[in-house]
Design a protein around this motif. Structure first.
Motif, PDB file in Angstrom:
ATOM      1  N   ASP A  79      69.185  60.319  38.160  1.00  0.00           N
ATOM      2  CA  ASP A  79      69.618  61.704  38.293  1.00  0.00           C
ATOM      3  C   ASP A  79      69.744  62.329  36.913  1.00  0.00           C
ATOM      4  O   ASP A  79      70.204  61.691  35.965  1.00  0.00           O
ATOM      5  N   ARG A  82      75.103  64.557  37.441  1.00  0.00           N
ATOM      6  CA  ARG A  82      75.942  63.973  38.492  1.00  0.00           C
ATOM      7  C   ARG A  82      77.173  64.859  38.656  1.00  0.00           C
ATOM      8  O   ARG A  82      77.842  65.197  37.681  1.00  0.00           O
ATOM      9  N   THR A  84      80.919  65.619  39.815  1.00  0.00           N
ATOM     10  CA  THR A  84      82.139  64.826  39.863  1.00  0.00           C
ATOM     11  C   THR A  84      83.130  65.474  40.823  1.00  0.00           C
ATOM     12  O   THR A  84      83.323  66.698  40.801  1.00  0.00           O
ATOM     13  N   VAL A  91      84.796  63.395  47.336  1.00  0.00           N
ATOM     14  CA  VAL A  91      83.901  62.315  46.927  1.00  0.00           C
ATOM     15  C   VAL A  91      82.576  62.390  47.680  1.00  0.00           C
ATOM     16  O   VAL A  91      81.496  62.316  47.085  1.00  0.00           O
ATOM     17  N   GLN A  92      82.623  62.555  48.984  1.00  0.00           N
ATOM     18  CA  GLN A  92      81.395  62.592  49.777  1.00  0.00           C
ATOM     19  C   GLN A  92      80.566  63.828  49.455  1.00  0.00           C
ATOM     20  O   GLN A  92      79.336  63.757  49.344  1.00  0.00           O
ATOM     21  N   GLU A  95      78.785  63.343  46.130  1.00  0.00           N
ATOM     22  CA  GLU A  95      77.633  62.443  46.253  1.00  0.00           C
ATOM     23  C   GLU A  95      76.458  63.157  46.920  1.00  0.00           C
ATOM     24  O   GLU A  95      75.310  63.030  46.483  1.00  0.00           O
ATOM     25  N   GLN A  96      76.740  63.936  47.976  1.00  0.00           N
ATOM     26  CA  GLN A  96      75.686  64.716  48.621  1.00  0.00           C
ATOM     27  C   GLN A  96      75.082  65.727  47.652  1.00  0.00           C
ATOM     28  O   GLN A  96      73.853  65.872  47.568  1.00  0.00           O
ATOM     29  N   THR A  98      74.992  65.665  44.384  1.00  0.00           N
ATOM     30  CA  THR A  98      74.207  64.998  43.352  1.00  0.00           C
ATOM     31  C   THR A  98      72.808  64.686  43.859  1.00  0.00           C
ATOM     32  O   THR A  98      71.806  64.978  43.191  1.00  0.00           O
ATOM     33  N   ASN A  99      72.722  64.097  45.035  1.00  0.00           N
ATOM     34  CA  ASN A  99      71.416  63.709  45.576  1.00  0.00           C
ATOM     35  C   ASN A  99      70.568  64.931  45.926  1.00  0.00           C
ATOM     36  O   ASN A  99      69.372  64.984  45.601  1.00  0.00           O
TER      37      ASN A  99
END
Length: 672
Positions: A79, A82, A84, A91-92, A95-96, A98-99
């Motif tokens: 990546d 990212r 934070t 948190v979820q 992560e979503q 970031t992707n």
């Protein structure tokens, strides 16, 4: 104050365009034009006929040495950025985000090319500019069907995305048996041949690299957060403007770019960029009027249209004296980077500017050295007039003869030999360039003499780190300014305009993301630590750490789990550049706890019995306490009732005494 008219707004913006373009085209463009000419290795203008005219391309070499390192720093990981989380509940979402945002950058846009052009513009022309915006896409396709039945035709016609373009019916008479009598009867068999147009509406985040000469900012602006006026000037064809939704009659009335002085076509840096291969002429006129180009300005500034005393940021698209569109916006769609920023200024220095004087000096020194070599091989001669055949002398070929009338008629003029300090001067300027830019042989690889000598790894790493410090600083500046801003804007665009769930393919698996459920803003961090020897150091550290983990796992049973091993292997794969480690190692299944032993069951039952007994005792105590409280309450009620009865009796006795006429005198005792 009266509300500003469209003509007055366009007049204000035209003044801003003229002021900012006069500053940039006269000052900044001159500097960027020179940098472009130095990059191409164009002549300096001081060349002499018959002398060396070589140009040493230090600007080009320095930039092209830096580019691989910068691209490796930003693109070697999985990546670029990212996100934070701000709290455990994020948190979820982080992560979503970031992707998906990296997916938008690399898959929906050509992320590598965007970063390459972004960095290249900054290193060569002071600033790199990208524009990020949401683009609505309308895609129309044509579909044809033949021999459709009535039911099939009716079903397809109900699709709202389809529009009938052509439709024909083929009616034939066929004989079929009657289901009741069994006799053959004639019926019509209708077949449909139809052509539909299918229109799909969609959208995506679009990221464009903006040529520096197309970007305008007000004189004295400090940054993109502190500006008065920002503008993107560009060429659009009339067809493009109509496709953007502007009124066709209004677009037809706009002046073509070739009919007036155009700031873009006459820009010095534009001319310098395209003069190398003679592509510096923009074809502003076309045989078809719809393909004529028009100079369009997309301006951003704050206007107080409601006379509230507070300006509101507006986007205004205008061309010439005509306003095409005006709407309030929250932010400007630009991000910028500068390799050597100067505090309190938008335009800092480019890397090219730090090397231009070195390129001039090294080119001059190299020319003199080459001239000296030319004279040593083909020197000048002193001749006695009339004693030497000049044609023989001028015909310089191996083994050739020169006819003379006297042995002393021809004497060579000695050329001074090259001194060592001449080459030392070249080396001096090369070291000076390395000090300014951080680019030298050490950053490209270790020389053979160092590899052969007994140099410790720490000393080599220290030397590399010192040499790389300048480039790493530029990378950090890029990361914390334009790259970070670009990805935060991508996140905000996705969160605002993506109104449905999306399915994304990542590491050969499909994931569902819902951008509409994301928070309005998340912190973003840019990973830029994986450059040069840092990646090898991290890989060595992880290898040493994995050996330690292996040792701990053999000595203990509960400190290292399969999930811990999976995380370690995945991290090692990422450091090695393996982006799809999940293809080679699978995440362990959740481990079910072993069944309890009979001793554990007995102990658990005893513990539960003791707990129940204690709970029963506690409840009995509570019941007894409640009963005591109830008894105490009853006694208190009885006492209050008795006291109340006594008071009532006293009042009754007093009343009876008054009625009987008893009077008490002082000193007289009356017994009741």
């Amino acid at each position: 104050m009266d509300k500003l008219s469209d003509d007055e707004i366009v007049s204000i913006l035209s003044g801003e365009v003229e002021d900012s373009s006069s500053f940039i085209d006269s000052e900044i463009s001159t500097q960027r034009e020179r940098s472009m000419e130095y990059f191409y290795g164009e002549p300096f203008g001081n060349e002499e006929d018959g002398r060396s005219q070589v140009v040493v391309t230090d600007v080009q070499d320095t930039i092209m040495w830096m580019m691989p390192s910068l691209m490796r720093i930003f693109t070697s990981g999985k990546d670029v950025v990212r996100f934070t989380p701000e709290g455990p509940e994020d948190v979820q979402i982080a992560e979503q985000a970031t992707n998906y945002v990296n997916h938008v950058f690399y898959k929906q846009n050509n992320g590598f090319d965007i970063l390459y052009n972004f960095f290249f513009d900054a290193l060569l022309q002071k600033v790199g500019i990208v524009k990020h915006y949401w683009e609505d896409i309308t895609k129309t396709t044509t579909e044809s069907y033949e021999k459709l039945t009535e039911q099939e035709f009716s079903l397809i016609s109900e699709d709202e995305e389809l529009e009938i373009l052509e439709h024909t019916e083929d009616v034939t008479v066929i004989e079929v048996p009657d289901p009741q009598t069994g006799e053959l009867v004639q019926v019509e068999d209708i077949k449909h041949d139809v052509t539909f147009s299918r229109t799909k509406m969609s959208g995506k985040v679009t990221i464009d690299n903006i040529p520096p000469e197309e970007f305008l900012i007000n004189r004295g602006a400090k940054s993109l957060e502190d500006f008065r006026f920002v503008c993107h000037r560009s060429h659009k064809t009339r067809t493009e403007l109509i496709e953007m939704g502007f009124d066709e009659e209004l677009v037809e009335g706009l002046a073509s770019s070739g009919s007036s002085v155009d700031g873009l076509t006459t820009s010095q840096e534009y001319m310098a960029r395209h003069a190398y291969d003679s592509t510096n002429q923009i074809d502003t006129r076309s045989v078809v009027r719809s393909e004529d180009t028009v100079e369009v300005f997309e301006s951003y500034t704050k206007l107080d249209l409601e006379d509230t005393g507070v300006g509101v940021l507006y986007k205004v698209i205008h061309s010439g004296n005509e306003m095409l569109e005006m709407e309030p916006v929250d932010t400007i769609p630009f991000s910028s980077i500068c390799p050597i920023p100067i505090p309190h200024k938008f335009y800092g220095l480019s890397v090219a500017e730090t090397v231009e004087d070195i390129q001039l000096v090294r080119s001059t020194l190299t020319r003199n050295l080459l001239d000296n070599m030319y004279l040593a091989n083909n020197g000048r001669f002193q001749v006695v007039e009339g004693q030497v055949n000049i044609d023989d002398l001028l015909t310089n070929r191996p083994g050739g003869i020169v006819r003379t009338r006297s042995p002393n008629a021809l004497q060579p003029i000695q050329t001074p030999a090259l001194q060592q300090y001449s080459f030392e001067m070249l080396d001096y300027w090369d070291k000076l360039k390395a000090g300014r830019t951080g680019v030298n042989g050490a950053t490209q690889g270790l020389p053979a003499d160092v590899l052969k000598s007994h140099v410790t790894q720490g000393a080599v790493q220290g030397a590399l780190s010192n040499a790389q410090g300048r480039v790493e600083l530029i990378a950090r500046v890029f990361a914390d300014t334009g790259v970070k801003s670009m990805f935060k804007n991508i996140y905000n665009l996705v969160q605002r305009y993506e109104d449905s769930k999306k399915v994304m393919r990542l590491n050969n698996a499909y994931y569902e993301v819902d951008p509409s459920s994301w928070k309005e803003d998340l912190d973003v961090s840019v990973e830029v630590g994986l450059g040069y020897g840092d990646q090898d150091v991290r890989l060595n550290n992880l290898s040493s750490f994995s050996a330690l983990i292996e040792k701990v796992a053999t000595q203990t049973d509960n400190m290292v789990s399969p999930q811990n091993i999976y995380n370690l292997v995945k991290e090692l794969g990422a450091e090695m550049g393996i982006k799809n480690a999940d293809q080679f190692i699978s995440q362990p299944e959740p481990v079910e706890p072993p069944p309890p032993s009979p001793q554990d069951i007995l102990a658990q039952a005893q513990a539960q019995a003791l707990t129940m007994e204690a709970e029963t005792s506690r409840m009995e105590a509570q019941v007894k306490a409640s009963e005591l409280e109830i008894k105490a309450g009853k006694l208190e009620l009885e006492r209050l009732e008795l006291e109340n009865n006594i008071n009532i009796k006293k009042e009754e006795l007093k009343l009876k005494g008054v009625e009987l006429g008893f009077e008490m005198s002082s000193g007289q005792n009356v017994k009741a």
